[in-house]
Design a protein around this motif. Sequence first.
Motif, PDB file in Angstrom:
ATOM      1  N   UNK A 164      -0.668   6.113   2.446  1.00 11.25           N
ATOM      2  CA  UNK A 164      -0.055   6.508   3.546  1.00 11.25           C
ATOM      3  C   UNK A 164      -0.786   5.826   4.788  1.00 11.25           C
ATOM      4  N   UNK A 165      -0.876   6.711   5.770  1.00 13.61           N
ATOM      5  CA  UNK A 165      -1.506   6.181   7.099  1.00 13.61           C
ATOM      6  C   UNK A 165      -3.187   5.665   6.924  1.00 13.61           C
ATOM      7  N   UNK A 166      -3.968   6.583   6.302  1.00 15.41           N
ATOM      8  CA  UNK A 166      -5.186   6.239   6.278  1.00 15.41           C
ATOM      9  C   UNK A 166      -5.388   5.361   5.127  1.00 15.41           C
ATOM     10  N   UNK A 167      -4.764   5.072   4.166  1.00 10.32           N
ATOM     11  CA  UNK A 167      -4.874   3.928   3.049  1.00 10.32           C
ATOM     12  C   UNK A 167      -4.515   2.609   3.802  1.00 10.32           C
ATOM     13  N   UNK A 168      -3.563   2.650   4.652  1.00 12.07           N
ATOM     14  CA  UNK A 168      -3.072   1.384   5.118  1.00 12.07           C
ATOM     15  C   UNK A 168      -4.115   0.946   6.218  1.00 12.07           C
ATOM     16  N   UNK A 169      -4.529   1.792   6.864  1.00 13.23           N
ATOM     17  CA  UNK A 169      -5.586   1.526   7.957  1.00 13.23           C
ATOM     18  C   UNK A 169      -7.064   1.035   7.231  1.00 13.23           C
ATOM     19  N   UNK A 170      -7.346   1.366   6.145  1.00 14.36           N
ATOM     20  CA  UNK A 170      -8.593   1.043   5.571  1.00 14.36           C
ATOM     21  C   UNK A 170      -8.339  -0.251   4.939  1.00 14.36           C
ATOM     22  N   UNK A 184     -12.786  -3.036  -2.084  1.00  9.63           N
ATOM     23  CA  UNK A 184     -12.580  -3.789  -3.218  1.00  9.63           C
ATOM     24  C   UNK A 184     -13.180  -3.272  -4.536  1.00  9.63           C
ATOM     25  N   UNK A 185     -14.561  -2.601  -4.369  1.00 12.16           N
ATOM     26  CA  UNK A 185     -14.995  -1.965  -5.694  1.00 12.16           C
ATOM     27  C   UNK A 185     -14.228  -0.826  -6.186  1.00 12.16           C
ATOM     28  N   UNK A 186     -13.370   0.283  -5.124  1.00 13.81           N
ATOM     29  CA  UNK A 186     -12.641   1.063  -5.803  1.00 13.81           C
ATOM     30  C   UNK A 186     -11.547   0.681  -6.134  1.00 13.81           C
ATOM     31  N   UNK A 187     -10.993  -0.497  -5.505  1.00 14.30           N
ATOM     32  CA  UNK A 187      -9.930  -1.258  -6.106  1.00 14.30           C
ATOM     33  C   UNK A 187      -9.914  -1.671  -7.525  1.00 14.30           C
ATOM     34  N   UNK A 188     -11.170  -2.320  -7.760  1.00 15.43           N
ATOM     35  CA  UNK A 188     -11.122  -2.907  -9.095  1.00 15.43           C
ATOM     36  C   UNK A 188     -11.380  -1.750 -10.132  1.00 15.43           C
ATOM     37  N   UNK A 205      -7.564  -0.293  -3.647  1.00  9.09           N
ATOM     38  CA  UNK A 205      -8.568   0.402  -3.268  1.00  9.09           C
ATOM     39  C   UNK A 205      -8.279   1.213  -2.271  1.00  9.09           C
ATOM     40  N   UNK A 206      -7.299   0.976  -1.222  1.00  8.67           N
ATOM     41  CA  UNK A 206      -7.094   2.116  -0.130  1.00  8.67           C
ATOM     42  C   UNK A 206      -6.300   3.276  -0.777  1.00  8.67           C
ATOM     43  N   UNK A 207      -5.494   2.979  -1.648  1.00  9.65           N
ATOM     44  CA  UNK A 207      -4.919   4.286  -2.484  1.00  9.65           C
ATOM     45  C   UNK A 207      -5.803   4.970  -3.213  1.00  9.65           C
ATOM     46  N   UNK A 208      -6.805   4.382  -4.025  1.00  7.73           N
ATOM     47  CA  UNK A 208      -7.682   5.061  -4.601  1.00  7.73           C
ATOM     48  C   UNK A 208      -8.451   6.065  -3.845  1.00  7.73           C
ATOM     49  N   UNK A 209      -8.788   5.380  -2.580  1.00  6.58           N
ATOM     50  CA  UNK A 209      -9.759   6.082  -1.538  1.00  6.58           C
ATOM     51  C   UNK A 209      -8.842   7.467  -1.162  1.00  6.58           C
ATOM     52  N   UNK A 210      -7.705   7.372  -0.912  1.00  9.53           N
ATOM     53  CA  UNK A 210      -6.724   8.548  -0.498  1.00  9.53           C
ATOM     54  C   UNK A 210      -6.806   9.420  -1.550  1.00  9.53           C
ATOM     55  N   UNK A 211      -6.265   9.182  -2.562  1.00  6.53           N
ATOM     56  CA  UNK A 211      -5.895   9.850  -3.796  1.00  6.53           C
ATOM     57  C   UNK A 211      -7.129  10.533  -4.821  1.00  6.53           C
ATOM     58  N   UNK A 229       1.052  -1.219   0.003  1.00  9.97           N
ATOM     59  CA  UNK A 229       0.030   0.033  -0.076  1.00  9.97           C
ATOM     60  C   UNK A 229       0.791   1.320   0.044  1.00  9.97           C
ATOM     61  N   UNK A 230       1.807   1.424   0.863  1.00  6.87           N
ATOM     62  CA  UNK A 230       2.836   2.361   0.818  1.00  6.87           C
ATOM     63  C   UNK A 230       3.568   2.671  -0.318  1.00  6.87           C
ATOM     64  N   UNK A 231       4.013   1.605  -1.149  1.00 15.19           N
ATOM     65  CA  UNK A 231       4.677   1.489  -2.439  1.00 15.19           C
ATOM     66  C   UNK A 231       3.650   2.210  -3.302  1.00 15.19           C
ATOM     67  N   UNK A 232       2.589   1.921  -3.390  1.00 17.07           N
ATOM     68  CA  UNK A 232       1.604   2.378  -4.449  1.00 17.07           C
ATOM     69  C   UNK A 232       1.248   3.756  -4.034  1.00 17.07           C
TER      70      UNK A 232
END
Length: 487
Positions: free
Chosen positions: A79-85, A235-239, A285-291, A73-76
């Motif tokens: 950050x903190x919020x994405x990792x927690x999600x 998962x939907x945002x991830x897809x 999905x976590x990265x998509x949410x954050x960005x 998640x961090x490499x993509x």
Amino acid sequence: MHLWADSNSGFQGDELLHIETGNNLAFGYMEFPPLIGVLAFIQNLFQSEAVMVHHIFPHIAAILIIILVSKITVELGGKTKAVLLVLTCIIIAPAFGRSQQLFQPVVFSQLFWVLNFFLLLKYIKYLDKKYLWYLTLTTALAFLTKYDAVFFVFGVSALLFFRFTRLALFRDKFWWNIFVFILLISPNLIWQVLNDFPVLKMFDRLYETQLVKQAPIEVVQGLFMALNPLTLFITIPAIISMFHNSTKAYKPLKVSVLLSVIFLAFSQGKSYYFYPIVLTILPFGGVFWVHTILPKRKWLIYPTGIILLTGVFLIPFGMPIFPLKSYLKYDYPFENREVVKDGQFNVRFDERYSKEKWAVTLKELKNVYDSLPNREKNNTIIWGKHYAQAGAVNLFNERYDLPEAFSLHGSFYNWVPKGEMPETTIGLGYNVGDFFKGYFEEVIKVKTIYNPYSETEEEQHQHIYICKNPKQTFNELKTLFNDRVFE
């Protein structure tokens, strides 16, 4: 939670087979590659029958999965919020709770899948040759853990579809990586050849009895529930992110995931075969949410987090964090199940009740064994029709002072003794009818053990037989079962 669940668990049937592999190290087994045997050998050094001891490596693997998914998640760019999600989705999913607790190749397959994905990400991102070599070694270990590594290898072929990764592969002379990979897995391949490819026979049996009967919609539904419906928020945002605003650098990574999914879908894999892939999709999905979502609607993080956290109420369906009696009270108001005929409390997942099941079974075996004349007791063996029955006897036989058990089911087939069979054999089977009568002159059913928690009617009763005057030797018995190992 896993440690707490251990205190309420017995051993799942397949675990008893995996534990026994540690006493029979080999370059391969009938159902799976050899790495599980090495891990079992190390755990067996503790000479313990405790669930927690035999879950040491699954717990370590679960911790490493959490770390690696976080690092992905961090490499993509998360950050903190994405990792927690992302990690919240893992924790609330019954799928990962159970699969990462049991001593099975499944949890180690998940570990190597996310480790390989992390190294693939690093190679695509930095095009550094060392990551390609790390990936070669860990992919070989993945193959030696579970054969589903071929789906990941198929996905890695995506590197050849893109000019910048293709040039890097040729620059790094990737054919040497292929050579080393084949060299590392060759002991298992040679074992398969020498043993007439038993894994192919196992897959044939699996397709015949299970895989061809499942509809794609059933697989999707099973995956949907096992992952917890609330994880759809991620998962939907991830897809979506797999096809939305894809940067050049990550296109090979996303195509590799897509190829693995397609190959697995065409192979008619069960829903849990997709768990490792889900672990690699969640970080997107976590990265998509954050960005993409949160910069415009920062307030969404709070209701989303609260909604995800309500998923903890599904955790007991994945892990036995409740004792059996408490779980029955918790489970029944929520789950609509088909009642097994004449059953009282039929429960999914036998690790929830197997602690009680095997204690009762082995006490009854002990009573039958003690009833034999002394001259027979010294030359008696136990035949477990199912490998779990033989595995349970061998794990607990010192506590109950029982003889060793053998089985002709699964990998136990390779560990059958040689030479003459003893005059007396104690048979243990589920509803096997006249099975034992085909191999002994005299067979007497002496005990029937009722299991009120059995998930299936077939395993609701176990029967103990005293079998005398065998009609064949052990070697002849193996010949008779040569094509029936997985029945």
